[in-house]
Design a protein around this motif. Structure first.
Motif, PDB file in Angstrom:
ATOM      1  N   LEU A 169       0.830  -1.208   0.000  1.00 17.20           N
ATOM      2  CA  LEU A 169       0.000   0.000   0.000  1.00 17.20           C
ATOM      3  C   LEU A 169       0.866   1.260   0.000  1.00 17.20           C
ATOM      4  N   THR A 170       2.100   1.137   0.505  1.00 18.25           N
ATOM      5  CA  THR A 170       2.990   2.300   0.572  1.00 18.25           C
ATOM      6  C   THR A 170       4.203   2.081  -0.330  1.00 18.25           C
ATOM      7  N   CYS A 171       5.061   3.093  -0.398  1.00 24.03           N
ATOM      8  CA  CYS A 171       6.204   3.065  -1.321  1.00 24.03           C
ATOM      9  C   CYS A 171       7.394   2.274  -0.805  1.00 24.03           C
ATOM     10  N   ASN A 172       7.353   1.859   0.480  1.00 25.86           N
ATOM     11  CA  ASN A 172       8.464   1.131   1.106  1.00 25.86           C
ATOM     12  C   ASN A 172       9.752   1.947   1.070  1.00 25.86           C
ATOM     13  N   ALA A 173       9.619   3.253   1.249  1.00 28.58           N
ATOM     14  CA  ALA A 173      10.783   4.145   1.294  1.00 28.58           C
ATOM     15  C   ALA A 173      10.405   5.368   2.114  1.00 28.58           C
ATOM     16  N   LEU A 174      11.211   5.646   3.151  1.00 25.31           N
ATOM     17  CA  LEU A 174      10.928   6.821   3.968  1.00 25.31           C
ATOM     18  C   LEU A 174      11.152   8.097   3.159  1.00 25.31           C
ATOM     19  N   ALA A 175      10.295   9.060   3.414  1.00 26.86           N
ATOM     20  CA  ALA A 175      10.426  10.366   2.763  1.00 26.86           C
ATOM     21  C   ALA A 175      10.049  11.446   3.766  1.00 26.86           C
ATOM     22  N   VAL A 176      10.661  12.616   3.603  1.00 28.44           N
ATOM     23  CA  VAL A 176      10.316  13.753   4.462  1.00 28.44           C
ATOM     24  C   VAL A 176       8.966  14.288   4.013  1.00 28.44           C
ATOM     25  N   MET A 177       7.988  14.244   4.911  1.00 25.07           N
ATOM     26  CA  MET A 177       6.634  14.663   4.577  1.00 25.07           C
ATOM     27  C   MET A 177       6.333  16.089   5.016  1.00 25.07           C
ATOM     28  N   SER A 178       7.036  16.528   6.076  1.00 24.19           N
ATOM     29  CA  SER A 178       6.780  17.875   6.593  1.00 24.19           C
ATOM     30  C   SER A 178       7.992  18.363   7.390  1.00 24.19           C
ATOM     31  N   VAL A 179       8.270  19.663   7.312  1.00 23.30           N
ATOM     32  CA  VAL A 179       9.323  20.296   8.106  1.00 23.30           C
ATOM     33  C   VAL A 179       8.697  21.467   8.848  1.00 23.30           C
ATOM     34  N   ARG A 180       8.875  21.493  10.174  1.00 30.11           N
ATOM     35  CA  ARG A 180       8.288  22.568  10.982  1.00 30.11           C
ATOM     36  C   ARG A 180       9.401  23.336  11.688  1.00 30.11           C
ATOM     37  N   PRO A 181       9.908  24.425  11.067  1.00 29.92           N
ATOM     38  CA  PRO A 181      10.980  25.211  11.694  1.00 29.92           C
ATOM     39  C   PRO A 181      10.448  26.072  12.846  1.00 29.92           C
ATOM     40  N   MET A 182      11.310  26.383  13.772  1.00 24.24           N
ATOM     41  CA  MET A 182      10.958  27.308  14.833  1.00 24.24           C
ATOM     42  C   MET A 182      10.823  28.720  14.247  1.00 24.24           C
ATOM     43  N   PRO A 183      10.125  29.619  14.916  1.00 20.13           N
ATOM     44  CA  PRO A 183       9.919  30.976  14.389  1.00 20.13           C
ATOM     45  C   PRO A 183      11.236  31.655  13.994  1.00 20.13           C
ATOM     46  N   ALA A 212      15.010  13.110  23.635  1.00 17.54           N
ATOM     47  CA  ALA A 212      16.462  13.179  23.816  1.00 17.54           C
ATOM     48  C   ALA A 212      16.995  14.569  23.496  1.00 17.54           C
ATOM     49  N   VAL A 213      16.530  15.172  22.418  1.00 17.52           N
ATOM     50  CA  VAL A 213      16.984  16.511  22.023  1.00 17.52           C
ATOM     51  C   VAL A 213      16.511  17.548  23.034  1.00 17.52           C
ATOM     52  N   GLN A 214      15.315  17.366  23.578  1.00 15.74           N
ATOM     53  CA  GLN A 214      14.752  18.330  24.531  1.00 15.74           C
ATOM     54  C   GLN A 214      15.614  18.446  25.775  1.00 15.74           C
ATOM     55  N   ARG A 215      16.201  17.311  26.200  1.00 15.27           N
ATOM     56  CA  ARG A 215      17.040  17.345  27.405  1.00 15.27           C
ATOM     57  C   ARG A 215      18.318  18.142  27.201  1.00 15.27           C
ATOM     58  N   LEU A 216      18.739  18.295  25.923  1.00 21.43           N
ATOM     59  CA  LEU A 216      20.008  18.964  25.641  1.00 21.43           C
ATOM     60  C   LEU A 216      19.843  20.420  25.221  1.00 21.43           C
ATOM     61  N   SER A 217      18.610  20.857  24.961  1.00 26.73           N
ATOM     62  CA  SER A 217      18.398  22.194  24.404  1.00 26.73           C
ATOM     63  C   SER A 217      17.428  23.001  25.253  1.00 26.73           C
ATOM     64  N   SER A 218      17.387  24.288  24.941  1.00 25.99           N
ATOM     65  CA  SER A 218      16.468  25.179  25.653  1.00 25.99           C
ATOM     66  C   SER A 218      15.035  24.848  25.249  1.00 25.99           C
ATOM     67  N   SER A 219      14.116  24.976  26.185  1.00 29.57           N
ATOM     68  CA  SER A 219      12.727  24.593  25.931  1.00 29.57           C
ATOM     69  C   SER A 219      12.027  25.628  25.058  1.00 29.57           C
ATOM     70  N   GLN A 220      11.080  25.135  24.267  1.00 31.08           N
ATOM     71  CA  GLN A 220      10.245  25.986  23.412  1.00 31.08           C
ATOM     72  C   GLN A 220       8.790  25.735  23.790  1.00 31.08           C
ATOM     73  N   PRO A 221       7.993  26.779  23.960  1.00 29.05           N
ATOM     74  CA  PRO A 221       6.632  26.605  24.500  1.00 29.05           C
ATOM     75  C   PRO A 221       5.709  25.744  23.623  1.00 29.05           C
ATOM     76  N   ASP A 222       5.838  25.810  22.302  1.00 32.23           N
ATOM     77  CA  ASP A 222       4.912  25.086  21.427  1.00 32.23           C
ATOM     78  C   ASP A 222       5.478  23.755  20.913  1.00 32.23           C
ATOM     79  N   ALA A 223       6.664  23.388  21.371  1.00 33.95           N
ATOM     80  CA  ALA A 223       7.341  22.219  20.802  1.00 33.95           C
ATOM     81  C   ALA A 223       6.513  20.940  20.989  1.00 33.95           C
TER      82      ALA A 223
END
Length: 781
Positions: free
Chosen positions: A309-323, A399-410
């Motif tokens: 049913l799927t392409c059997n290959a991962l692809a980037v579907m969406s990128v959500r950058p910080m402001p 894992a990334v959250q523990r190493l970086s500054s927090s973002q309110p909407d993350a």
């Protein structure tokens, strides 16, 4: 009851087992190997002679030998051997599957015994052994990693194309391949107790009766009951006439020969072969001819999500950058923390997406640390345009959250993306101690563009598509919704024994072993099941299904267990298989209906002839001649032009038999009229009447043949050229023999011409009767 290995014994030292303890365990639990229980080819060949049609042919051969008819006995024996040989060469698939399983297992293993690393045959491994797994090694038994980290490829077992990062505590299975790294592991199961071994045992036990087996058995049973009763009455009447035994035995022999649908098994095989060749031209490779037959009747398709049913290959579907940032910048940073040219599909997808959105003044990569499964991170060190060094991390949000500054909407962004079934990675960068979250990348294996249309086409063909996946419920529901699969979801594993499987349309979180249970549960509900699979663990389910389907990326084990192998991804090959299977069904339906009508008419005609003349109207030689001319030339219907059934085609032998008997009575009426004309109006003697009987049965058989090939009026479609050719040969042979008095008494051309015209008129009358009978019995074909 199977003995369980004690692999968790506290007495097992980390330095490995002693040689003595290894020998004791080997004696107790047996070698690390799959037992070979292949049946002997001679036994398989003999079983081909032990079935309903062979029984009837064997009985006829015995009678012919008793009567001294050695030539006729030889002809019938040849027919018997022909049928059996065709069936024999189509078997052996289960053993081929087991051979493929065993060929994937390791031959040697590096094991620690008596505190020393040594290489031993894989068959001598026992539970508790310490083994070393290094680059290129095939895992020799089911093991649990103790130390080190490896990239392990389990695709040959599970069918999943993505290698897995494995560390201490991870369990992997016999047959897996180490792609990277090195590790020490403890053996936890060997031989038939491994996943490989359990799969092999299920392959041996998986069995479903094919429609061919059931149809042949029921047709022969019904004909034997009906014609057997007529033959008993025929024999009783002959005894009442005080006919000599030497005359009664040939009469009984002719009746037995007239009752046997001798070429029915061969017709199934030949029609399926024609269908298989047609499928091969469309990129579908049947490994079993019975799968072509079964494709006609499936009403539920269990479709694998990945690769089908799927392409059997991962692809980037969406990128959500910080402001304040853009998608290209986030992808560029993530690409720095992704391996280049490796086997990690996530990294490959991110790098491909980054190339499509290049950025200016991209940081320069200084160092790269591959993904660490324990930390759930990959990272890189890069130099900015101003010379400053930054650290880039990419991985699980937690894992990334523990190493970086927090973002309110993350957290809200992550929840939103995961609710759509995406795999979400977070990206952060900055000075080593002051990382800042830069954005999120959502990946997925997207549905194929044609999946929704093909699911809709299958629905139109009367087939319900059920999605089966090991992915989480959310991902499964998203993919199912986008491909048009709707209905209840089951998301618990293992599947219970009492599961009402037909109530669900989506099975999520399913283990490969659950597919076997799912197939059996659906079959228990009365469904004819098609199952897609790709890994060795899918082999039992593929064998158990009426139509096992190995997808294009399947392992050798799955392909050998399946009935058909797709060479292209997606559902298009399955749709083609269904249509071709239904066309094959129509061709075999024609032959089967023709056989029932004509066999019933033949035996009744013999009885009627005895009543009218006081003698047998056919000799064994003439009956054998008609078997060869009629039954085997009629196999040309295997190439006939037909329309595939609009709905799943299921054999309803009871209704088909009733229709055959009714239409057989019409056939009998024509034959008796012909015989009565010859005896009472033309005054033919018994020798000439026997010739007339042969010609009448051949001409009426052709009328029955053309009426049987269409579910509507017989002129609704054009017959295939091979069918027309076989008819011409059949008619030409019998006319030449009758005119020239070869093997029979000669008849005038005028009688043959009149009979031929009468047969054409009879075909129109029989066709009208067929339409009425089919409508009454609701036979759609």
């Amino acid at each position: 009851m199977t003995t369980t290995e004690n692999f968790s014994s506290p007495d097992t030292p980390l330095t490995g087992l002693s040689s003595g303890e290894a020998r004791r365990r080997l004696e107790q639990f047996g070698p690390n190997a799959i037992v070979d229980v292949a049946p002997h080819p001679l036994r398989r060949a003999m079983l081909k002679l032990w079935a309903p049609v062979p029984w009837m042919l064997e009985a006829a051969i015995v009678l012919q030998l008793a009567l001294g008819d050695y030539v006729e006995a030889g002809v019938v024996a040849s027919l018997l051997i022909f049928n059996s040989a065709l069936g024999f060469f189509q078997e052996g698939r289960a053993q081929a599957t087991l051979d493929a399983l065993k060929s994937r297992l390791a031959l040697v293993a590096s094991v620690r015994r008596d505190g020393i690393w040594t290489t031993v045959p894989a068959a001598t491994l026992v539970s508790g052994d310490l083994v070393k797994l290094s680059l290129g090694a095939v895992v020799a038994a089911d093991v649990r990693l103790i130390e080190g980290a490896i990239l392990v490829d389990q695709s040959m077992l599970t069918g999943e194309s993505l290698p897995i990062e494995a560390g201490a505590g991870f369990e992997t299975y016999a047959g897996a391949l180490v792609r990277r790294g090195e590790s020490v592991a403890m053996v936890i199961a060997t031989g038939e107790r491994t996943k490989f071994g359990r799969t092999a045992e299920l392959v041996r036990s998986a069995k479903v009766e094919t429609s061919q087996q059931k149809t042949i058995l029921h047709v022969v049973r019904n004909l034997a009951l009906f014609n057997g009763a007529v033959t008993l009455l025929l024999t009783a009447y002959a005894l009442m006439l005080h006919m000599p035994i030497v005359d009664i035995l040939p009469l009984v022999l002719v009746a037995v020969l007239a009752s046997i649908p001798v070429a029915l098994p061969s017709m199934f095989t030949l029609a399926a072969t024609v269908g298989a060749r047609a499928l091969a031209r469309q990129g579908v490779l049947p490994t079993s001819l019975s799968a072509v037959d079964e494709a006609a009747g499936i009403d539920i398709l269990c479709a694998d999500k990945t690769g089908t049913l799927t392409c059997n290959a991962l692809a980037v579907m969406s990128v959500r950058p910080m402001p304040g940032l853009d998608e290209g910048y986030v992808l560029g940073l993530a690409a720095l923390a992704s391996s280049d040219g490796g086997q990690d599909s996530v990294d490959a997808a991110i790098r491909a997406a980054a190339l499509r959105k290049p950025i200016t003044d991209a940081p320069e990569l200084i160092a790269f640390i591959p993904f660490d499964p324990a930390a759930k991170l990959a990272e890189a060190t890069a130099r900015l345009g101003n010379g400053a060094l930054i650290r880039v991390v990419k991985g699980a949000f937690s894992a990334v959250q523990r190493l970086s500054s927090s973002q309110p909407d993350a957290s809200c962004i992550v929840d939103e993306l995961e609710a759509k079934g995406f795999r979400v990675l977070a990206v952060a960068s900055g000075p080593s101690e002051k990382l800042q979250l830069k954005g999120f990348i959502a990946l997925s294996d997207p549905p194929r563009e044609d999946s929704a249309a093909l699911v809709a086409e299958l629905t139109g063909l009367g087939i319900r598509t059920v999605m089966v996946t090991g992915d989480a419920r959310t991902t499964a529901e998203v993919v199912a919704g986008s491909t048009g699969i709707t209905g209840a979801v089951w998301a618990t594993s293992p599947l219970p024994e009492n599961l009402q499987a037909n109530k669900y349309s989506i099975f999520a979180g399913v283990l490969p072993e659950d597919k076997y249970r799912l197939v059996k549960a659906l079959q228990k509900c009365g469904h004819i099941v098609g199952m897609c699979g790709d890994g060795a663990n899918d082999a039992p389910a593929l064998r158990q299904a009426h139509m096992g389907i190995a997808v294009s990326t399947a392992t050798d084990v799955a392909k050998s267990a399946a009935g058909i192998v797709l060479t292209e991804p997606g559902l298009s090959g399955i749709v083609a298989s269904v249509k071709e299977g239904r066309a094959t069904y129509q061709r075999v339906f024609t032959y089967t209906l023709r056989s029932i009508i004509h066999k019933v008419a033949q035996v009744l005609f013999l009885a009627s002839g005895l009543f009218m003349t006081g003698q047998a109207i056919l000799t064994p030689m003439l009956m054998v001649l008609m078997m060869v001319l009629g039954d085997f030339l009629a196999m040309s219907s295997s190439t006939d032009n037909v329309r595939p059934s609009p709905r799943p085609s299921v054999w309803r032998i009871g209704k088909l038999t009733v229709a055959g008997i009714i239409l057989g009575l019409f056939d009998l009426l024509f034959c008796v009229s012909s015989l009565a004309t010859g005896k009472y109006m033309l005054g033919l003697d018994i020798a000439a009447l026997r010739t007339l009987t042969v010609v009448t049965l051949v001409f009426s058989g052709q009328a029955v043949f053309y009426v049987s090939r269409e579910r509507q009026h017989f002129w609704s479609s054009r017959p295939g050229r091979w069918l027309l050719a076989s008819s011409a040969i059949d008619l030409m042979i019998v006319v030449v023999l009758a005119i020239n008095g070869i093997l029979m008494t000669a008849l005038p051309v005028s009688i043959l011409a009149s009979l031929f015209v009468s047969a054409i008129v009879f075909a129109f009358l029989l066709d009208a009767a067929k339409i009425a009978v089919f409508r009454r019995l609701e036979i759609e074909g």
